[in-house]
Motif scaffolding. Structure first.
Motif, mmCIF file in Angstrom:
data_model
loop_
_atom_site.group_PDB
_atom_site.id
_atom_site.type_symbol
_atom_site.label_atom_id
_atom_site.label_comp_id
_atom_site.label_asym_id
_atom_site.label_seq_id
_atom_site.Cartn_x
_atom_site.Cartn_y
_atom_site.Cartn_z
ATOM 1 N N ALA A 62 -4.608 -22.187 48.065
ATOM 2 C CA ALA A 62 -4.541 -23.412 48.878
ATOM 3 C C ALA A 62 -3.090 -23.873 49.040
ATOM 4 C CB ALA A 62 -5.390 -24.506 48.238
ATOM 5 N N ALA A 63 -2.327 -23.848 47.952
ATOM 6 C CA ALA A 63 -0.942 -24.318 48.003
ATOM 7 C C ALA A 63 -0.051 -23.393 48.826
ATOM 8 C CB ALA A 63 -0.384 -24.453 46.586
ATOM 9 N N ARG A 121 -5.360 -14.699 41.303
ATOM 10 C CA ARG A 121 -4.699 -15.969 41.577
ATOM 11 C C ARG A 121 -5.778 -17.037 41.685
ATOM 12 N NH1 ARG A 121 -1.792 -12.102 44.496
ATOM 13 N NH2 ARG A 121 0.444 -12.172 44.114
ATOM 14 N N PRO A 122 -5.538 -18.200 41.113
ATOM 15 C CA PRO A 122 -6.532 -19.265 41.214
ATOM 16 C C PRO A 122 -6.637 -19.816 42.641
ATOM 17 C CG PRO A 122 -4.796 -19.835 39.623
ATOM 18 C CD PRO A 122 -4.413 -18.547 40.275
ATOM 19 N N LEU A 123 -7.763 -20.398 42.940
ATOM 20 C CA LEU A 123 -8.010 -21.016 44.247
ATOM 21 C C LEU A 123 -6.878 -21.976 44.616
ATOM 22 C CD1 LEU A 123 -10.070 -21.520 46.603
ATOM 23 C CD2 LEU A 123 -10.941 -23.403 45.211
ATOM 24 N N ARG A 130 -2.220 -17.863 61.303
ATOM 25 C CA ARG A 130 -1.707 -18.334 60.025
ATOM 26 C C ARG A 130 -2.858 -19.046 59.308
ATOM 27 N NH1 ARG A 130 2.724 -17.669 58.155
ATOM 28 N NH2 ARG A 130 3.860 -17.496 60.084
ATOM 29 N N ALA A 131 -2.970 -18.810 58.013
ATOM 30 C CA ALA A 131 -4.014 -19.452 57.213
ATOM 31 C C ALA A 131 -3.670 -20.917 56.971
ATOM 32 C CB ALA A 131 -4.184 -18.726 55.881
ATOM 33 N N GLY A 132 -4.683 -21.675 56.638
ATOM 34 C CA GLY A 132 -4.518 -23.067 56.241
ATOM 35 C C GLY A 132 -5.172 -23.282 54.885
ATOM 36 N N PRO A 133 -4.957 -24.444 54.273
ATOM 37 C CA PRO A 133 -5.545 -24.708 52.959
ATOM 38 C C PRO A 133 -7.064 -24.542 52.932
ATOM 39 C CG PRO A 133 -3.914 -26.386 53.481
ATOM 40 C CD PRO A 133 -4.102 -25.547 54.728
ATOM 41 N N GLY A 134 -7.725 -24.784 54.065
ATOM 42 C CA GLY A 134 -9.176 -24.620 54.142
ATOM 43 C C GLY A 134 -9.632 -23.173 54.051
ATOM 44 N N ASP A 135 -8.693 -22.229 54.153
ATOM 45 C CA ASP A 135 -9.023 -20.804 54.047
ATOM 46 C C ASP A 135 -8.951 -20.287 52.613
ATOM 47 O OD1 ASP A 135 -9.385 -20.170 56.852
ATOM 48 O OD2 ASP A 135 -7.211 -20.422 57.066
#
Length: 178
Positions: free
Chosen positions: A59-60, A53-55, A28-33
């Motif tokens: 992150a969200a 899609r914006p960064l 699973r990805a995290g905000p740091g990805d």
């Protein structure tokens, strides 16, 4: 749009721990990805296959994403699953999910990595007791079709998601009951 935060499920965790060809692992990805997700998605955005899609959105919504990661930490594939519990009224007693932002790095296409990501997303959706999954594709959709998805009218999808589809892109909506 109101969504539920997916909770980790045993079936999904087991699927993510299984080794991938070429020593990839799914996680699973995290905000740091977020920056890596933007970079992985960019060629697909330029081709018109994905919406930009914006960064901050990556992150969200990082928890929506499964990623295929090489031992050196490079991301080579991703697929997001968003739960739409408000769609339960539209689809019977169970919630619906939407798969989005599916991409595999060009050098890994045809390796089975996309099928592995899709299989893990399907397992995760089942573990969350979703009744149906939807996706939209501007491509052939062959991988989705091979995994039991069929074309449906956009009106069959969760309303909140269907309203975000841009008809100018010519995307087909596909669905699969779980």
């Amino acid at each position: 749009m109101i969504t539920a935060t997916p909770h980790p499920a045993a079936a999904l965790t087991h699927t993510l721990d299984a080794p991938l060809p070429d020593a990839f692992r799914l996680r699973r990805a995290g905000p740091g990805d977020a920056a890596a997700l933007v970079a992985l998605s960019e060629p697909f955005v330029r081709s018109g296959a994905l919406r930009r899609r914006p960064l901050a959105v990556y992150a969200a919504r990082a928890a929506d994403f499964l990623v295929a990661e090489e031992p050196d930490g490079a991301l080579r594939g991703c697929l997001a699953l968003r739960v739409h519990p408000d769609a339960a009224d539209d689809h019977g007693p169970t919630a619906a999910g939407v798969l989005y932002n599916f991409c595999v790095a060009r050098q890994r296409q045809g390796s089975g990595l996309g099928a592995r990501l899709l299989g893990a997303a399907l397992a995760g959706a089942r573990a969350q007791s979703l009744g149906v999954l939807f996706t939209a594709t501007t491509g052939s959709g062959r991988l989705f079709l091979r995994h039991g998805f069929t074309p449906v009218r956009p009106a069959a999808a969760p309303r909140a998601w269907a309203r975000t589809l841009d008809p100018r892109r010519g995307a087909r909506v596909l669905a699969r009951a779980l």
